[in-house]
Design an enzyme around this catalytic site. Structure first.
Site, PDB file in Angstrom:
ATOM      1  N   LYS A  89       0.728   4.107  -3.112  1.00 26.70           N
ATOM      2  CA  LYS A  89       1.070   5.633  -2.551  1.00 26.70           C
ATOM      3  C   LYS A  89       2.685   6.526  -2.659  1.00 26.70           C
ATOM      4  O   LYS A  89       2.107   7.886  -3.218  1.00 26.70           O
ATOM      5  CB  LYS A  89       0.584   5.996  -1.130  1.00 26.70           C
ATOM      6  CG  LYS A  89      -0.938   5.247  -0.782  1.00 26.70           C
ATOM      7  CD  LYS A  89      -2.196   6.241  -1.927  1.00 26.70           C
ATOM      8  CE  LYS A  89      -3.519   5.158  -1.523  1.00 26.70           C
ATOM      9  NZ  LYS A  89      -4.623   5.794  -2.560  1.00 26.70           N
ATOM     10  N   TYR A 139       0.765  -0.938  -0.194  1.00 27.98           N
ATOM     11  CA  TYR A 139       0.013  -0.191   0.124  1.00 27.98           C
ATOM     12  C   TYR A 139       1.284   1.409   0.146  1.00 27.98           C
ATOM     13  O   TYR A 139       0.612   2.508  -0.764  1.00 27.98           O
ATOM     14  CB  TYR A 139      -0.756  -0.289   1.280  1.00 27.98           C
ATOM     15  CG  TYR A 139      -1.792   1.213   1.485  1.00 27.98           C
ATOM     16  CD1 TYR A 139      -2.975   1.537   0.348  1.00 27.98           C
ATOM     17  CD2 TYR A 139      -1.507   2.482   2.064  1.00 27.98           C
ATOM     18  CE1 TYR A 139      -3.649   2.226   0.574  1.00 27.98           C
ATOM     19  CE2 TYR A 139      -2.336   3.203   2.085  1.00 27.98           C
ATOM     20  CZ  TYR A 139      -2.857   3.638   2.040  1.00 27.98           C
ATOM     21  OH  TYR A 139      -3.979   4.435   1.757  1.00 27.98           O
TER      22      TYR A 139
END
Length: 296
Positions: free
Chosen positions: A206, A202
């Site tokens: 990002k 994740y």
């Protein structure tokens, strides 16, 4: 000489009057302060939001509509879009039919044909495109890097990064063809500014959005298109609180100088700012919405 004459006489002491030797051009070289400030500062703007059925998508759509914009919501879930429409009716105060201000499109933002179709429908209905919030994203239950599967990697990168890439590509093309410039905002995270133990993929996804955004800002700038990323911290609310124990929540709050977690309206207000001309000289930037959790 009456009071009004005195106030309008150069060099005369009084309210709002500066000494004659004050260089007026230095004080106001552009005259921009004379431009009236609109109550509905996004009136006649058109915004396109991916992940439009989620918390940030719906809250942002409500804020932009209240500011006067028309909005397209794209989401993979038909049910989420139906719920969003019910919620957003309250954001329209003028008595207009919601379908004249809001377009919903069921589609997968990580599939090129769906992205192209959604943007074509947006321009067909509203005749323009000024703002895009590329907000589609997924996460997963926290786990160590060594226990993260290839399938989880493919899913997270395939949604979070690919949808942003396709959005930048086709929103950029659309705005450039329309010739009026625009503002593109990518929803990243504070996990895109620092490591996130337990969320390695994740965090990687990002961080990747920053690379996409800074490159796109350089390439699209000559067309008057601005590109920025926003980086919220964890959003407060029932679902967030249920993910952690009371002790963990209190410990996390200690790292928040403003003493609370982010709310969706904290995010939507920043998107509204980036969509407006007040941010017309901001591009390639990242804006933290984290209550001071990250300081560097």
């Amino acid at each position: 000489m009456n009071r009004l004459d005195t106030l309008n006489t150069p060099g005369t002491p009084g309210i709002g009057v500066e000494p004659l030797n004050t260089p007026r051009l230095a004080r106001n070289p552009t005259g921009y302060f004379r431009v009236p400030l609109a109550t509905h500062r996004l009136a006649n703007k058109v915004a396109f939001i991916t992940g439009g059925g989620g918390k940030i998508g719906v809250e942002t759509a409500a804020r932009l509509i209240r500011e006067g914009a028309n909005v397209t919501l794209m989401d993979i879930s038909f049910e989420a879009l139906e719920e969003a429409l019910v919620t957003l009716k309250d954001a329209i105060y003028t008595g207009e039919i919601s379908t004249s201000r809001i377009l919903t499109v069921v589609g997968d933002a990580s599939k090129e044909e769906d992205m192209v179709s959604a943007l074509e429908r947006t321009v067909k209905m509203f005749k323009k495109l000024d703002i895009a919030l590329l907000n589609a994203g997924v996460s997963y239950a926290a786990k160590p890097l060594l226990k993260t599967s290839e399938e989880e990697y493919d899913r997270v990168m395939g949604v979070n990064v690919k949808s942003a890439f396709l959005g930048l590509k086709h929103v950029g093309k659309t705005m450039a063809a329309l010739g009026n410039g625009g503002s593109i905002i990518l929803t990243s995270s504070i996990a895109g500014l620092r490591g996130a133990p337990g969320l390695s993929v994740y965090s990687a996804s990002k961080f990747a959005l920053r690379g996409l955004a800074t490159t796109a800002a350089t390439e699209l700038g000559p067309s008057g298109i601005r590109v920025n990323t926003i980086h919220p911290s964890g959003l407060g609310g029932p679902s967030f609180q249920q993910s952690w124990t009371e002790e963990q929540l209190e410990e996390m709050k200690k790292g928040m100088p403003l003493g609370r977690f982010a709310e969706t309206h904290d995010v939507s207000s920043v998107v509204a700012f980036l969509g407006h001309e007040d941010s017309k000289f901001i591009t390639g930037s990242f804006l933290k919405i984290d209550g001071g959790a990250i300081t560097f």
